[in-house]
Design an enzyme around this catalytic site. Sequence first.
Site, PDB file in Angstrom:
ATOM      1  CE  LYS A  47      65.583  25.593  23.458  1.00  0.00           C
ATOM      2  NZ  LYS A  47      66.114  24.197  22.853  1.00  0.00           N
ATOM      3  CE1 TYR A 271      68.112  41.758  52.943  1.00  0.00           C
ATOM      4  CE2 TYR A 271      67.553  41.963  50.728  1.00  0.00           C
ATOM      5  CZ  TYR A 271      67.007  41.725  52.022  1.00  0.00           C
ATOM      6  OH  TYR A 271      65.827  41.258  52.005  1.00  0.00           O
TER       7      TYR A 271
HETATM    8  C1  PLP Z   1      66.332  24.640  21.343  1.00  0.00           C
HETATM    9  C2  PLP Z   1      66.597  24.522  20.360  1.00  0.00           C
HETATM   10  C3  PLP Z   1      67.161  25.035  18.608  1.00  0.00           C
HETATM   11  C4  PLP Z   1      66.632  26.703  18.652  1.00  0.00           C
HETATM   12  O1  PLP Z   1      68.447  26.618  19.503  1.00  0.00           O
HETATM   13  P1  PLP Z   1      68.690  28.679  18.463  1.00  0.00           P
HETATM   14  O2  PLP Z   1      69.790  28.045  19.227  1.00  0.00           O
HETATM   15  O3  PLP Z   1      67.462  29.786  19.757  1.00  0.00           O
HETATM   16  O4  PLP Z   1      67.637  29.086  17.390  1.00  0.00           O
HETATM   17  C5  PLP Z   1      66.907  24.052  17.545  1.00  0.00           C
HETATM   18  N1  PLP Z   1      67.018  22.935  17.967  1.00  0.00           N
HETATM   19  C6  PLP Z   1      67.413  21.937  18.847  1.00  0.00           C
HETATM   20  C7  PLP Z   1      67.076  20.659  19.041  1.00  0.00           C
HETATM   21  C8  PLP Z   1      67.231  23.123  20.395  1.00  0.00           C
HETATM   22  O5  PLP Z   1      66.839  22.359  21.312  1.00  0.00           O
END
Ligand code: PLP
Length: 392
Positions: A47, A271
């Site tokens: 993701k 800035y």
């Molecule tokens: C993002 C996510 C993961 C992976 O999590 P990590 O901590 O990056 O390993 C696994 N399961 C779900 C439901 C997630 O949203």
Amino acid sequence: MLSEILEDEQLVRRPTTAFINLSRLKHNLRYIRSLVGPDRKIMAIVKANAYGHGLVPVARALLNYGADQLGVAFLEEGIALRRAGIHAPILVLGGLIGNQVRHFIEYNLQIAAASSFKIEQVDEVASEMGQKAEIHLKVDTGMERLGTHWDSTETLLAAAQRAKHTKVVGVFSHLAESEHSDHSFTKKQIERFQYVVDMCARWGFRSIHKHLANSGGVLYHPDAWFDMVRPGIALYGVPPCSGPSPLQPVLRLVSRIVYFKVVGEGSSVSYNRTWTASEDTRVVTVPVGYGDGYMRALSNTGQVCIRGRRYPVVGNVTMDALMVNLGPQGVGYNGDEVVLIGEDPASRVTIGVHEIAQWSGTIPYEVLTTINTRVPRVYLEEEEESSLSTLA
Ligand SMILES: *Cc1c(COP(=O)(O)O)cnc(C)c1O
């Protein structure tokens, strides 16, 4: 589109690049495989643009290296993978919204079914389309984000049993603090999930995938593995807890010095004039800023590596550039490589993702996912090539 322009090899673009080392990605997946064994399934989480590493190239590589399936957060990420020709099973972890169901079915994406109502909704659309939808039951064991509470699992199972156009392929839950040194809440979540798994078996849902472990679960809680694991950040070589780890960071963010000057004693930089030179000093400008995802919170707290030495980011990080103080005697010239994240190959000095997170008051996840599409990703198979000079 910007991505096409960035890929134009004739173009001399600004020298800011995220190198993605696929050999390291492979190493990390193999390491996770060595932990969980050959029989458990690995759902590689890609993701948020594969945690900033590039959705499609990383997904393809992970499947090549032996991931069994993919997980994304949103429908559109799943569709992007399908349109890129990826056929492996994909679970969309996030919630269903509005009339998305038919697109899930059309693109053969697995649905996280978080309530009996959602199962009914899915079943109705699948029935209208004359198809079968694949779902993973989403149970909440303590995250309080998505899912039916673990002690109400029966309502979910009853709905799943009634749904004739819906195939249950998995049941899952999510850990809230698997990286915490205090394991007590995670243990409680594991017990609750075991209750859910037993309940599924009693209802006849036996040969479905049962999965709970994110990266922290994979690395620190073997009893959370069940028969499938869902690592995200560990694949990218960043352990959820800082400290020594066999994982290898996959991403290096590098740039080059574009401007060198001497800033006189008493002169302020950038800035809002948040930093003033206390003596005549050498300051260089690097063409990367918060408009690329190099966070403004790193103003006056970040460090970069030039010629094997760490130097501080001084003044406010701007949208497109930042300034680095080399000190009165520091050595750095126009064109020198600047390591913003990752290792300097010659000196082995490493600017760690955990350090950057600490300097900017956030977590490694945000450091990685914030690097945006203005930064081109270059994919490498071997460690040695991981330098801007390969582009020159
Ligand atoms: C993002 C996510 C993961 C992976 O999590 P990590 O901590 O990056 O390993 C696994 N399961 C779900 C439901 C997630 O949203």
